[in-house]
Enzyme design. Structure first.
Site, PDB file in Angstrom:
ATOM      1  N   ALA A 129      -4.453  27.501  33.671  1.00 25.65           N
ATOM      2  CA  ALA A 129      -4.488  28.468  32.573  1.00 25.65           C
ATOM      3  C   ALA A 129      -3.537  29.628  32.821  1.00 25.65           C
ATOM      4  CB  ALA A 129      -5.910  29.003  32.406  1.00 25.65           C
ATOM      5  N   CYS A 130      -2.935  30.119  31.726  1.00 26.11           N
ATOM      6  CA  CYS A 130      -2.151  31.351  31.764  1.00 26.11           C
ATOM      7  C   CYS A 130      -2.493  32.129  30.497  1.00 26.11           C
ATOM      8  CB  CYS A 130      -0.655  31.056  31.874  1.00 26.11           C
ATOM      9  SG  CYS A 130       0.073  30.277  30.414  1.00 26.11           S
ATOM     10  N   SER A 131      -1.711  33.124  30.151  1.00 26.77           N
ATOM     11  CA  SER A 131      -2.039  33.948  28.975  1.00 26.77           C
ATOM     12  C   SER A 131      -1.852  33.207  27.659  1.00 26.77           C
ATOM     13  CB  SER A 131      -1.179  35.219  28.966  1.00 26.77           C
ATOM     14  OG  SER A 131      -1.495  36.035  30.059  1.00 26.77           O
ATOM     15  N   SER A 134       1.534  28.122  32.624  1.00 23.37           N
ATOM     16  CA  SER A 134       0.535  27.123  33.008  1.00 23.37           C
ATOM     17  C   SER A 134       1.122  25.710  33.008  1.00 23.37           C
ATOM     18  CB  SER A 134      -0.684  27.192  32.080  1.00 23.37           C
ATOM     19  OG  SER A 134      -0.301  27.072  30.730  1.00 23.37           O
ATOM     20  N   LEU A 167      -5.538  31.809  27.943  1.00 23.18           N
ATOM     21  CA  LEU A 167      -6.700  32.689  28.088  1.00 23.18           C
ATOM     22  C   LEU A 167      -6.780  33.712  26.958  1.00 23.18           C
ATOM     23  CD1 LEU A 167      -6.569  33.099  31.953  1.00 23.18           C
ATOM     24  CD2 LEU A 167      -8.335  31.920  30.619  1.00 23.18           C
TER      25      LEU A 167
END
Length: 230
Positions: free
Chosen positions: A173-175, A194, A216
């Site tokens: 996961a990333c932003s 990600s 996220l």
């Protein structure tokens, strides 16, 4: 006197001949030096050019796997059957099937808010040293949503391996999340931190890698569980 008169034309002719020969020899000597000088200059110029090329090649770092073209990354992710899941499915898989959420955002963002139980290994870190080549590479990464002021974390895989077993089921996961799904405006999807991290994981032997679609940002927007650290 008659004898002297007869000798004079021959002497004059001889002197003219010697003068002509001397002139030719002098001209030939000057031409030879000129050719040698020109050749020397050319060889020196070629030597300097080769030296500059070698030095330029030596100062340009080799491309890292994270900098590979997105098209190639995407092909491998699809080949390795890396699947994207939405935020709610990711939460269910974490709670019911022991999936690990790997948060690859910078540490500061992770501390502000993250899913409970998530593990943080930043794929990009704050830049420690600036060079002209680094600046150019950061500018290139900005196109893919990589924030200015960060650089690739060379210890990413090593850190992941110290925290997560290669047989684990991982949701990266990333932003923003990015996507592998094609669309009219993005025929090859959209690269993200990600997806770059997922690519590095499968390159290094991780076999159960998933990707958080929507990132996220969507997780927090939908009000799913989140915790912060002081």
């Amino acid at each position: 006197m008659a004898a002297l008169a007869s000798i004079t034309p021959h002497l004059s002719s001889s002197l003219q001949t010697k003068s002509h020969l001397s002139s030719n020899i002098s001209h030939h000597s000057i031409s030879t030096r000129s050719v040698r000088k020109t050749t020397g200059q050319r060889l020196h110029s070629e030597s300097v050019s080769r030296s500059l090329k070698i030095q330029c090649a030596a100062t340009k770092p080799a491309k890292s796997p994270a900098e590979e073209e997105w098209k190639i990354k995407r092909e491998l992710l699809l080949e390795k059957k890396v699947r994207s899941v939405d935020a709610k499915e990711a939460l269910r898989l974490q709670q019911e099937n022991n999936f690990v959420i790997l948060d690859v955002r910078p540490e500061a963002e992770f501390k502000e808010a993250h899913p409970p139980g998530a593990i943080n290994v930043q794929i990009y870190r704050l830049i420690k040293e600036w060079t002209a080549w680094d600046i150019a590479r950061r500018a290139a990464f900005a196109f893919f949503g990589i924030f200015s002021g960060t650089e690739e974390n060379p210890e990413f895989i090593q850190s992941v391996e110290s925290k997560i077993d290669k047989s684990a089921k991982i949701i990266v996961a990333c932003s923003s999340g990015g996507t592998m799904k094609p669309s009219q405006s993005l025929p090859e999807g959209q690269q993200s931190r990600s997806l770059i991290a997922a690519y590095l994981l499968v390159l290094n032997g991780y076999t159960n890698v998933f990707h958080l679609e929507g990132g996220l940002y969507t997780w927090f927007k939908e009000g799913l569980p989140a915790v912060s650290e002081e």
